[in-house]
Structures are given as C-alpha cells and as structure tokens.
Scaffold this motif. Structure first.
Motif, short mmCIF file in Angstrom:
data_model
loop_
_atom_site.label_atom_id
_atom_site.label_comp_id
_atom_site.label_asym_id
_atom_site.label_seq_id
_atom_site.Cartn_x
_atom_site.Cartn_y
_atom_site.Cartn_z
N VAL A 170 37.32 73.60 -38.33
CA VAL A 170 37.74 72.60 -39.32
C VAL A 170 36.81 72.61 -40.53
O VAL A 170 37.26 72.59 -41.68
N ALA A 171 35.51 72.65 -40.26
CA ALA A 171 34.55 72.68 -41.36
C ALA A 171 34.73 73.92 -42.22
O ALA A 171 34.67 73.84 -43.46
N PHE A 172 34.97 75.05 -41.59
CA PHE A 172 35.17 76.30 -42.34
C PHE A 172 36.41 76.18 -43.22
O PHE A 172 36.39 76.59 -44.39
N ALA A 173 37.50 75.63 -42.66
CA ALA A 173 38.73 75.50 -43.43
C ALA A 173 38.55 74.57 -44.62
O ALA A 173 39.18 74.76 -45.67
N MET A 174 37.70 73.55 -44.47
CA MET A 174 37.48 72.61 -45.57
C MET A 174 36.51 73.16 -46.61
O MET A 174 36.61 72.84 -47.79
N PRO A 189 47.41 88.66 -43.62
CA PRO A 189 46.32 87.66 -43.66
C PRO A 189 46.87 86.26 -43.87
O PRO A 189 47.88 86.07 -44.57
N ILE A 190 46.20 85.27 -43.27
CA ILE A 190 46.60 83.87 -43.40
C ILE A 190 45.39 83.09 -43.90
O ILE A 190 44.29 83.24 -43.38
N LYS A 191 45.59 82.26 -44.90
CA LYS A 191 44.49 81.47 -45.42
C LYS A 191 44.03 80.43 -44.39
O LYS A 191 44.85 79.88 -43.66
N ALA A 192 42.74 80.17 -44.39
CA ALA A 192 42.16 79.26 -43.40
C ALA A 192 42.80 77.88 -43.46
O ALA A 192 42.99 77.23 -42.42
N LYS A 193 43.15 77.41 -44.65
CA LYS A 193 43.71 76.07 -44.80
C LYS A 193 45.09 75.94 -44.16
O LYS A 193 45.56 74.81 -43.95
N TYR A 194 45.73 77.05 -43.85
CA TYR A 194 47.02 77.03 -43.16
C TYR A 194 46.86 77.35 -41.67
O TYR A 194 47.47 76.69 -40.82
N PHE A 195 46.06 78.37 -41.38
CA PHE A 195 45.95 78.84 -40.00
C PHE A 195 45.28 77.82 -39.08
O PHE A 195 45.78 77.53 -37.98
N ILE A 196 44.17 77.25 -39.51
CA ILE A 196 43.41 76.36 -38.62
C ILE A 196 44.16 75.06 -38.32
O ILE A 196 44.22 74.65 -37.16
N PRO A 197 44.78 74.39 -39.30
CA PRO A 197 45.60 73.23 -38.94
C PRO A 197 46.75 73.58 -38.00
O PRO A 197 47.09 72.80 -37.11
N ALA A 198 47.35 74.76 -38.19
CA ALA A 198 48.43 75.18 -37.30
C ALA A 198 47.92 75.38 -35.88
O ALA A 198 48.59 74.99 -34.90
N HIS A 220 43.19 71.21 -23.81
CA HIS A 220 43.72 71.10 -25.17
C HIS A 220 43.17 69.88 -25.90
O HIS A 220 42.89 69.95 -27.11
N PHE A 221 43.01 68.76 -25.19
CA PHE A 221 42.53 67.57 -25.88
C PHE A 221 41.05 67.68 -26.23
O PHE A 221 40.59 67.00 -27.16
N ALA A 222 40.30 68.52 -25.53
CA ALA A 222 38.92 68.79 -25.93
C ALA A 222 38.91 69.53 -27.27
O ALA A 222 38.11 69.24 -28.16
N HIS A 223 39.83 70.48 -27.43
CA HIS A 223 39.95 71.19 -28.70
C HIS A 223 40.30 70.23 -29.83
O HIS A 223 39.68 70.25 -30.90
N VAL A 224 41.27 69.37 -29.56
CA VAL A 224 41.70 68.40 -30.57
C VAL A 224 40.56 67.43 -30.88
O VAL A 224 40.33 67.07 -32.04
N GLY A 225 39.82 67.02 -29.84
CA GLY A 225 38.70 66.11 -30.04
C GLY A 225 37.60 66.72 -30.89
O GLY A 225 37.06 66.07 -31.80
N GLY A 226 37.26 67.99 -30.63
CA GLY A 226 36.27 68.67 -31.46
C GLY A 226 36.71 68.78 -32.90
O GLY A 226 35.92 68.56 -33.83
N ALA A 227 37.99 69.10 -33.10
CA ALA A 227 38.54 69.21 -34.45
C ALA A 227 38.52 67.85 -35.15
O ALA A 227 38.18 67.75 -36.34
N LEU A 228 38.87 66.79 -34.42
CA LEU A 228 38.91 65.45 -35.00
C LEU A 228 37.52 65.01 -35.44
O LEU A 228 37.33 64.51 -36.57
N PHE A 229 36.53 65.19 -34.57
CA PHE A 229 35.18 64.78 -34.92
C PHE A 229 34.62 65.65 -36.05
O PHE A 229 33.88 65.16 -36.90
N GLY A 230 34.98 66.93 -36.04
CA GLY A 230 34.57 67.79 -37.14
C GLY A 230 35.15 67.32 -38.46
O GLY A 230 34.44 67.28 -39.48
N PHE A 231 36.42 66.93 -38.46
CA PHE A 231 37.05 66.44 -39.68
C PHE A 231 36.40 65.15 -40.16
O PHE A 231 36.15 64.97 -41.37
N ILE A 232 36.12 64.23 -39.22
CA ILE A 232 35.51 62.95 -39.60
C ILE A 232 34.14 63.18 -40.25
O ILE A 232 33.81 62.56 -41.26
N MET A 233 33.34 64.06 -39.65
CA MET A 233 32.03 64.34 -40.23
C MET A 233 32.14 64.97 -41.60
O MET A 233 31.42 64.60 -42.54
#
Length: 248
Positions: A170-174, A189-198, A220-233
């Motif tokens: 998430v941090a990389f995509a942002m 090739p796929i841009k990070a801003k599209y691939f990672i949210p998908a 799966h929810f651990a993956h989502v949780g890591g992404a969520l906390f990464g986005f919040i930070m």
C-alpha cells in the motif's frame, strides 16, 4: 534494480533463519512461534510478533521475501531505517489484530450456537480438545459452516510476513503510483495504483465469500488488515507532512 537496504537485509536474514529452523524443529517452531487464537492453550504473547518470521513453505517465504526486497527497499531508502521498521511492524501487528478479531467473531458465533442447543461451556471446551486440528464436529441443529469456522478460528494458526508486506505494498502504491509492475501471469505492465488495490480487493472478496483464487490456508483478513493499517499510517503521515521525513 534496487539495492538491498539495511533493515530489509536484516529482516530477510531473520526470516530465512526461522525458516531453516522450522525445517529441523517443525512441530516445536509451529507451536511456539505461530500466532494461535488467544483462547487456545498454545497461545503465547510473543507470537504477535514472532509469527511474522514464520512461513508455511518455500514458495510462501520466497514470494514474501521477494516483495519485501522489491517494494520495501525503495521505501527504506526514502524513509530511513527506523521509520521503515516502525511502519513494517505496525502493519504486521495491525494484520494480527484484524485476523484475531475476525476469529473472535467466528468463535463467539459458534459458542452462541452451541449454547442455544444445550451445550455448556465445559462441554464446548472438551469438544475443542477432542477434535483434531483441521477437523470439526458436526452438531445437530447447527449449520456445518458455523461449526467449521468455529473450529478453524480456535485451532488455526497464522504464519508469515504477508500482513506487513501488504502494508508495504500500500505504501509503495501511494508513494510510487505510476510505477509499472511486470507480473509472470499478466503479459502487460500494470501500474501500482491499479494492481495493488485490485490485489487487496481479491483478498477481501476471498475473506468474505470463502472462495479463494489462490488456494486454501490463506489468512485473507490478515492481508486486508495489514493493508488497512498501512493505508491509515500513510494517510496520517501525508496529512501531517511526515511522509517524506527520514527517521535515521
């Protein structure tokens, strides 16, 4: 090609050491260092961190460590070691929190269903002890899906750096939204801003529906949780103009 940075290098070494140790002392390593459900007798407080260095197989650790190097190194170069490590472990802890919270939901749902058909707390705990891991008991009057999720929540253990890695993604995509990612199974090739949210969306879909495109045994929810906390930070740092400050 990104050069390997200091914190990433040491994280890679620790993960590999844990993986090698698991090959020799599998049962002991799994019992001591995987993240077990807090009500399970195998749970220990240090597992909240130690599970991030455990992996279930070669391909599991290979893809996680590749992602750590490929996406983590440019972030550490920009942020500095301390900020990167703070972010990495915070995302991993967030993943563990969400994963455990979802397991509590399924566990309490199963407990309520068992109480409703006349089971006492002692009866339930005895049942949990008698049913082998990766199996579940069928109880008349209770949907099998509820019982399967109940036993899976209690007996399942989480391993892997994936939660922390999803925060890094998430941090990389942002930070690098237009970076083009080349994937083995996609010829363009796929841009990070599209691939990672998908990718995160697929995990959320799999967690909710139980249907996984990548096979079973994935938290799966651990993956989502890591992404969520990464986005919040990342959102907080950007809002407070900390995003580009280095913590050496």
């Amino acid at each position: 090609m990104y050069r390997i940075t200091e914190a990433v290098k040491h994280l890679l070494i620790i993960n590999v050491l844990f993986f090698v140790a698991t090959q020799f002392f599998h049962d002991q390593m799994i019992q001591l260092f995987s993240l077990w459900f807090p009500k399970n007798e195998n749970f220990r407080l240090w597992q909240i961190v130690s599970h991030m260095f455990m992996h279930g197989g070669f391909m599991h650790i290979f893809f996680n460590m590749y992602a750590l190097w490929a996406f983590g190194s440019p972030l550490e170069q920009m942020w500095g070691r301390n900020k990167f490590l703070f972010f990495y472990f915070s995302a991993g802890l967030g993943a563990a929190l969400i994963h455990t919270g979802v397991n509590y939901y399924y566990f309490e749902k199963g407990m309520s269903a068992l109480y409703s058909v006349g089971y006492s707390q002692g009866d339930v705990m005895q049942m949990l002890k008698n049913v082998p891991i990766n199996q579940y008991a069928k109880v008349p009057g209770i949907d099998n899906g509820i019982m399967q999720s109940f036993f899976s929540a209690y007996n399942g253990m989480a391993v892997g750096a994936s939660g922390a890695i999803y925060g890094i993604l998430v941090a990389f995509a942002m930070m690098f939204p237009n970076a083009e990612l080349f994937l083995i199974f996609v010829p363009v090739p796929i841009k990070a801003k599209y691939f990672i949210p998908a990718l995160i969306g697929l995990d959320l879909f799999s967690g909710i529906t139980g249907y996984s495109l990548f096979g079973g045994g994935i938290a799966h929810f651990a993956h989502v949780g890591g992404a969520l906390f990464g986005f919040i930070m990342m959102w907080y740092w950007k809002r407070n103009q900390f995003k580009n400050n280095r913590w050496n």
